[in-house]
Design a protein around this motif. Structure first.
Motif, PDB file in Angstrom:
ATOM      1  N   VAL A   1     -12.544   4.660  -5.919  1.00  0.00           N
ATOM      2  CA  VAL A   1     -11.861   3.927  -4.851  1.00  0.00           C
ATOM      3  C   VAL A   1     -12.872   3.262  -3.922  1.00  0.00           C
ATOM      4  CG1 VAL A   1     -10.312   4.143  -2.885  1.00  0.00           C
ATOM      5  CG2 VAL A   1      -9.820   5.388  -4.993  1.00  0.00           C
TER       6      VAL A   1
ATOM      7  N   ARG B   1      -2.977  -3.170  -4.619  1.00  0.00           N
ATOM      8  CA  ARG B   1      -3.574  -3.013  -3.293  1.00  0.00           C
ATOM      9  C   ARG B   1      -4.806  -3.896  -3.113  1.00  0.00           C
ATOM     10  NH1 ARG B   1      -1.627   2.393  -1.973  1.00  0.00           N
ATOM     11  NH2 ARG B   1      -0.858   3.394  -3.866  1.00  0.00           N
ATOM     12  N   LEU B   2      -5.340  -4.435  -4.185  1.00  0.00           N
ATOM     13  CA  LEU B   2      -6.607  -5.163  -4.152  1.00  0.00           C
ATOM     14  C   LEU B   2      -6.373  -6.669  -4.054  1.00  0.00           C
ATOM     15  CD1 LEU B   2      -8.468  -3.204  -6.984  1.00  0.00           C
ATOM     16  CD2 LEU B   2      -8.267  -2.627  -4.555  1.00  0.00           C
TER      17      LEU B   2
ATOM     18  N   ALA C   1      -4.653   5.186  -1.034  1.00  0.00           N
ATOM     19  CA  ALA C   1      -4.724   4.980  -2.480  1.00  0.00           C
ATOM     20  C   ALA C   1      -5.442   6.146  -3.162  1.00  0.00           C
ATOM     21  CB  ALA C   1      -5.443   3.669  -2.794  1.00  0.00           C
ATOM     22  N   THR C   2      -6.491   6.655  -2.524  1.00  0.00           N
ATOM     23  CA  THR C   2      -7.207   7.809  -3.089  1.00  0.00           C
ATOM     24  C   THR C   2      -6.273   9.008  -3.221  1.00  0.00           C
ATOM     25  OG1 THR C   2      -9.133   7.018  -1.849  1.00  0.00           O
ATOM     26  CG2 THR C   2      -9.314   9.172  -2.886  1.00  0.00           C
TER      27      THR C   2
ATOM     28  N   LEU D   1      -3.922   1.155  -8.297  1.00  0.00           N
ATOM     29  CA  LEU D   1      -4.823   0.395  -7.431  1.00  0.00           C
ATOM     30  C   LEU D   1      -4.595  -1.109  -7.436  1.00  0.00           C
ATOM     31  CD1 LEU D   1      -8.246   2.183  -8.162  1.00  0.00           C
ATOM     32  CD2 LEU D   1      -6.595   2.685  -6.351  1.00  0.00           C
TER      33      LEU D   1
ATOM     34  N   ASP E   1       0.814  -1.210   0.000  1.00  0.00           N
ATOM     35  CA  ASP E   1       0.000   0.000   0.000  1.00  0.00           C
ATOM     36  C   ASP E   1       0.845   1.257   0.000  1.00  0.00           C
ATOM     37  OD1 ASP E   1      -2.660   1.089   0.053  1.00  0.00           O
ATOM     38  OD2 ASP E   1      -2.264   1.742   2.104  1.00  0.00           O
TER      39      ASP E   1
ATOM     40  N   ALA F   1      -9.290  -0.745  -1.951  1.00  0.00           N
ATOM     41  CA  ALA F   1      -8.215   0.240  -1.855  1.00  0.00           C
ATOM     42  C   ALA F   1      -8.398   1.120  -0.622  1.00  0.00           C
ATOM     43  CB  ALA F   1      -8.177   1.098  -3.117  1.00  0.00           C
ATOM     44  N   SER F   2      -7.281   1.560  -0.063  1.00  0.00           N
ATOM     45  CA  SER F   2      -7.279   2.351   1.167  1.00  0.00           C
ATOM     46  C   SER F   2      -7.447   3.843   0.850  1.00  0.00           C
ATOM     47  CB  SER F   2      -5.955   2.149   1.898  1.00  0.00           C
ATOM     48  OG  SER F   2      -4.888   2.690   1.122  1.00  0.00           O
TER      49      SER F   2
ATOM     50  N   THR G   1     -14.219  -0.062  -5.063  1.00  0.00           N
ATOM     51  CA  THR G   1     -13.400  -1.260  -4.862  1.00  0.00           C
ATOM     52  C   THR G   1     -13.670  -1.897  -3.500  1.00  0.00           C
ATOM     53  OG1 THR G   1     -11.495  -0.090  -3.873  1.00  0.00           O
ATOM     54  CG2 THR G   1     -11.573  -0.236  -6.279  1.00  0.00           C
ATOM     55  N   ARG G   2     -14.093  -1.086  -2.527  1.00  0.00           N
ATOM     56  CA  ARG G   2     -14.343  -1.621  -1.185  1.00  0.00           C
ATOM     57  C   ARG G   2     -15.675  -2.362  -1.107  1.00  0.00           C
ATOM     58  NH1 ARG G   2     -13.038   4.303   1.320  1.00  0.00           N
ATOM     59  NH2 ARG G   2     -10.922   4.486   0.452  1.00  0.00           N
TER      60      ARG G   2
END
Length: 324
Positions: free
Chosen positions: A231, A284-285, A248-249, A281, A166, A244-245, A234-235
């Motif tokens: 973003v 991170r996924l 990431a944004t 991204l 990340d 993504a955290s 993705t969650r």
């Protein structure tokens, strides 16, 4: 720095790197985008396709301090960050700086070191500082880690933990060269390495000015809302176990500003966000086991397909222009 000067300096770096890296313009541009955005880059691919060559060429093109760390199973955290050594003459401990104290740090085959050594970079990459024996030492700006790694299927590798992945702004792959580039490589590297002929085309002060100019590239509220929507999607996606955290944004916006500057613009477009979504991204996924079990298409990795689907299904706010 005026946008015209930034554009000229950036393309001078790209041309310089491309004298060493043949036929990989997208990889070179993304690497420079990450450098200008003040992020860290992870280059992942099979051995022998030029990962370390790209890292070295980018570092050589800028006149600033560079160090290289060859990650091996017996590498210690103190080899990376530094260690306190007792000075018998002065009867006190002195801090001997490790290889991480440089503007550009090349971490070669980072996933061949133990997780304990890998974690030595966590504080460095996020907070730009090193803490040893309770004392904190700041790292000189700019500070960028350009790390290479082999695919996890390769023998002798350790998977990078999610917390470390990340911290990398983007991950790219080199891929095999096309026939023409591979033939040209046979001629250009027959006697000497092309890196030996490479020299800096941008000074350290110019690089710092370019990075300041990138931070002042305008991102409208609508662009920020679009980025957050991507973003957040993705969650909530059914095929992703880990989205993504918030970091990431932030890094997606920073990278988009750098890309806009490379294109000679002082404002961010949705196209900048879309084109950088996969490199920023994807690492991170984590997909679900169900999604992996149903994925049978070898033409594109599953995570990239999911990101593409999310981009296509996320509406662009009204009034935002596209790339002319």
């Amino acid at each position: 720095m005026p946008s015209s000067d930034l554009h000229a300096a950036a393309h001078a770096i790209i041309r310089n790197v491309e004298t060493v890296i043949d036929g990989k313009t997208d990889a070179v541009r993304t690497a420079l985008t990450v450098l200008l955005a003040g992020g860290h880059l992870l280059i992942e691919d099979v051995p022998g396709v030029g990962k370390t060559m790209l890292a070295k060429a980018l570092a050589t093109s800028v006149d600033c301090s560079v160090s290289r760390i060859q990650f091996t199973p017996d590498l210690l955290p103190s080899d990376v960050t530094g260690v306190s050594v007792f000075n018998q003459a002065e009867r006190r401990f002195e801090f001997k700086r490790g290889a991480v104290f440089a503007n550009i740090v090349i971490g070669d085959e980072i996933n061949r070191a133990s997780p304990k050594t890998q974690s030595a970079l966590l504080e460095c990459m996020e907070e730009r500082q090193v803490t040893v024996d309770g004392v904190t030492y700041p790292l000189t700006a700019p500070f960028t880690v350009v790390a290479t790694q082999n695919p996890i299927e390769m023998e002798g590798t350790y998977a990078l933990p999610e917390a470390q992945r990340d911290r990398f702004m983007a991950r790219i792959s080199m891929g095999y060269p096309d026939t023409g580039s591979e033939l040209a490589m046979l001629d250009s590297r027959d006697v000497t390495s092309p890196l030996s002929r490479l020299s800096a085309v941008v000074s350290g002060e110019e690089l710092r000015a370019m990075m300041v100019a990138v931070r002042h590239v305008f991102a409208s509220n609508a662009v920020k809302e679009y980025t957050v929507a991507l973003v957040r999607a993705t969650r909530d996606d059914r095929d992703l176990r880990l989205g993504a955290s918030p970091r990431a944004t932030l890094q997606l916006i920073r990278a988009a500003k750098a890309q806009a500057a490379l294109h000679g613009r002082d404002y961010v477009l949705p196209d900048d966000i879309d084109s950088l979504a996969v490199p920023v991204l994807s690492h991170r996924l984590i997909p679900t086991g169900r999604a992996l079990g149903h994925h049978h298409d070898d033409s594109a990795p599953l995570v990239e397909e999911i990101i593409t689907r999310i981009i296509e299904s996320t509406p662009v706010p009204a009034g935002l222009p596209r790339q002319p």
